[in-house]
Scaffold this active site. Structure first.
Site, PDB file in Angstrom:
ATOM      1  N   SER A 162       4.814   2.317   8.013  1.00 32.65           N
ATOM      2  CA  SER A 162       4.430   1.184   7.177  1.00 32.65           C
ATOM      3  C   SER A 162       5.594   0.731   6.309  1.00 32.65           C
ATOM      4  CB  SER A 162       3.250   1.557   6.278  1.00 32.65           C
ATOM      5  OG  SER A 162       2.087   1.755   7.034  1.00 32.65           O
ATOM      6  N   ASP A 182      -0.014  -7.685   1.232  1.00 27.14           N
ATOM      7  CA  ASP A 182       0.319  -6.267   1.395  1.00 27.14           C
ATOM      8  C   ASP A 182       1.832  -6.081   1.469  1.00 27.14           C
ATOM      9  OD1 ASP A 182      -0.148  -3.543   1.521  1.00 27.14           O
ATOM     10  OD2 ASP A 182      -0.255  -3.510   3.704  1.00 27.14           O
ATOM     11  N   HIS A 231       0.816  -1.215   0.000  1.00 29.61           N
ATOM     12  CA  HIS A 231       0.000   0.000   0.000  1.00 29.61           C
ATOM     13  C   HIS A 231       0.852   1.268   0.000  1.00 29.61           C
ATOM     14  CE1 HIS A 231       0.385  -0.240   4.526  1.00 29.61           C
ATOM     15  NE2 HIS A 231       0.505   1.064   4.366  1.00 29.61           N
TER      16      HIS A 231
END
Length: 473
Positions: A220, A144, A114
């Site tokens: 992230s 992901d 993402h």
């Protein structure tokens, strides 16, 4: 009374000794080492391999309808690129920010999918501010995760060893390293709060490491490391109502990371996973009672796809899966993770309870049969323009999360800014009918949408829910 005296004396002696022990524990530190607790050696080993990831893409932004008015354009002009109102099709640059981890001497960097989703240009920056261009080697939305590769890796490239996430225990100390809010490389400390967390909702394969180490936007794709300085997870999500850290963060375990990295090393642009070929459901309290289980646990087989590895192994509807290669399975997500991280080839031992008997069933680790050979991208004046569709195949059903169906015409992808994207069509939608016509093949859908219609009525299956839509042509 005389019999109690020795006991009283013993108690008093123990009290004195205990008091002395406490005093000994409370004595002043004798050296600097007695008071110094630092994670600096771990950080020095791990931090150089953690990078900042910057993504960018140029996208066309739809102009305001007023630009179609000649009077409006006469007064305000079409001054695109000069800071004033701009005409149709003006370009804007969308950006993303995250973190990544260097995991191989060749310059491979693991990050979250993402972070770079839909990005066309990606760069990474080291902790010492050196920047490098990268190629996107592999994207894997189901985990992901994505893999980047430095175009010109330096000779002094730092690499973080991939540890064993299965060796983690609740209470282990861990460090999170990343670039929160774009402020620069930051290290936070915490413990492993829980293991095998499911229902997080950010990936298909859900068995996350939960930690209370502070994780914020920008973290992230960053590293979760153990006290040996090894990567044990890739930080990917937080539970927060404010957007900041509330001490509940989630990391993708390295068992999945290793699978994706090995696929990238082999030159593959996709991750090959074993296909089970069975539909599973969670065990509720009622189901557990009917099966005479002590507690609701395991994954219940609801149906088996013909000629799948599960079918060939003799799996049946009603089988209760409790473990994969000796590792306990609590629910369908747990099974998907344990089975999905196995390498292609060989066998997996599936522990099953069938009619009260405990069995071990060997299941072949085989990829799903390929699909999409008849895929077409639709064009024309319909709401489906820009959608790529194909006949649903078993492997696609698993990949697109539509395992509740075995046939139909499925949307594989939707082009950005297309008519299909604007009406909200999504990959995984199964098209059932258009303007009253049943859709059995991509050719049916292409023919049904070839001509302009005053009104479009279509029915799709999204995750088992039937949606009826109507819109003007």
């Amino acid at each position: 009374m005389t019999r109690l005296a020795p006991i009283a004396l013993l108690a008093a002696a123990l009290a004195v000794l205990s008091s002395g022990a406490v005093e000994a524990q409370r004595q002043a530190p004798q050296s600097r080492a007695d008071v110094q607790l630092s994670f600096a050696p771990v950080v020095k080993r791990a931090a150089p391999a953690v990078v900042n990831v910057y993504g960018a893409r140029v996208e066309q932004v739809q102009a305001h309808p007023f630009f179609d008015d000649p009077i409006f354009r006469r007064f305000f002009g079409d001054r695109g690129g000069q800071g004033g109102p701009q005409g149709p099709g003006r370009a804007e640059v969308a950006r993303s920010l995250g973190s990544g981890v260097i995991v191989d001497r060749s310059g491979l960097v693991i990050t979250n999918n993402h972070v770079i989703q839909n990005m066309t240009e990606v760069r990474v920056a080291f902790a010492d501010r050196r920047e490098f261009e990268v190629d996107i080697v592999l994207r894997d939305p189901r985990t992901d995760l994505a893999v980047l590769k430095l175009k010109n890796p330096p000779a002094d490239l730092a690499v973080l060893d991939i540890g064993e996430s299965d060796a983690l225990e609740v209470g282990d100390i861990v460090l999170a390293i990343g670039n929160p809010f774009g402020v620069g490389q930051t290290v936070t400390q915490g413990i492993v709060s829980a293991l095998a967390r499911t229902q997080v909702g950010v990936a298909d394969y859900q068995s996350f490491v939960q930690t209370d180490a502070a994780i914020n936007p920008g973290n992230s794709g960053g590293a979760l490391v153990d006290m040996a300085g090894r990567l044990v997870g890739v930080n990917t999500a937080i539970f927060s109502r404010s957007g900041g850290s509330h001490g509940i963060g989630f990391a993708i375990p390295t068992a999945l990371v290793r699978l994706v990295v090995e696929s990238a090393k082999s030159g593959s642009q996709t991750v090959q996973r074993p296909w089970f070929g069975g539909r599973l459901q969670a065990v509720t309290a009622d189901v557990a009672e009917s099966l005479r289980l002590a507690r609701p646990t395991g994954a219940l087989v609801v149906s088996v796809v013909p000629n799948s590895p599960a079918a060939k192994a003799g799996m049946r509807a009603g089988d209760l899966i409790t473990a994969v290669d000796g590792q306990t399975v609590e629910d369908p997500d747990g099974f998907g993770y344990r089975f999905g991280v196995k390498p292609i080839g060989g066998m997996a031992s599936i522990a099953v309870t069938r009619n009260g008997r405990n069995l071990v069933v060997p299941v072949a680790l085989e990829p799903a049969p390929p699909g999409g050979q008849d895929a077409v991208t639709l064009a024309g004046p319909s709401p489906f323009a820009g959608a790529r569709v194909a006949t649903l195949a078993p492997g696609m059903a698993d990949e697109l999360r539509v395992s509740h169906r075995t046939d139909g015409v499925v949307i594989m992808a939707v082009e950005p800014n297309s008519a299909a994207g604007q009406v909200g069509l999504q990959p995984g939608d199964v098209v059932l009918s258009v303007n009253g016509r049943d859709i059995k093949s991509p050719a049916d859908l292409r023919e049904a949408t070839a001509q302009r219609a005053r009104l479009w009525r279509f029915q799709i299956d999204r995750g088992g829910q039937i949606i009826n839509s109507m819109m003007g042509g």
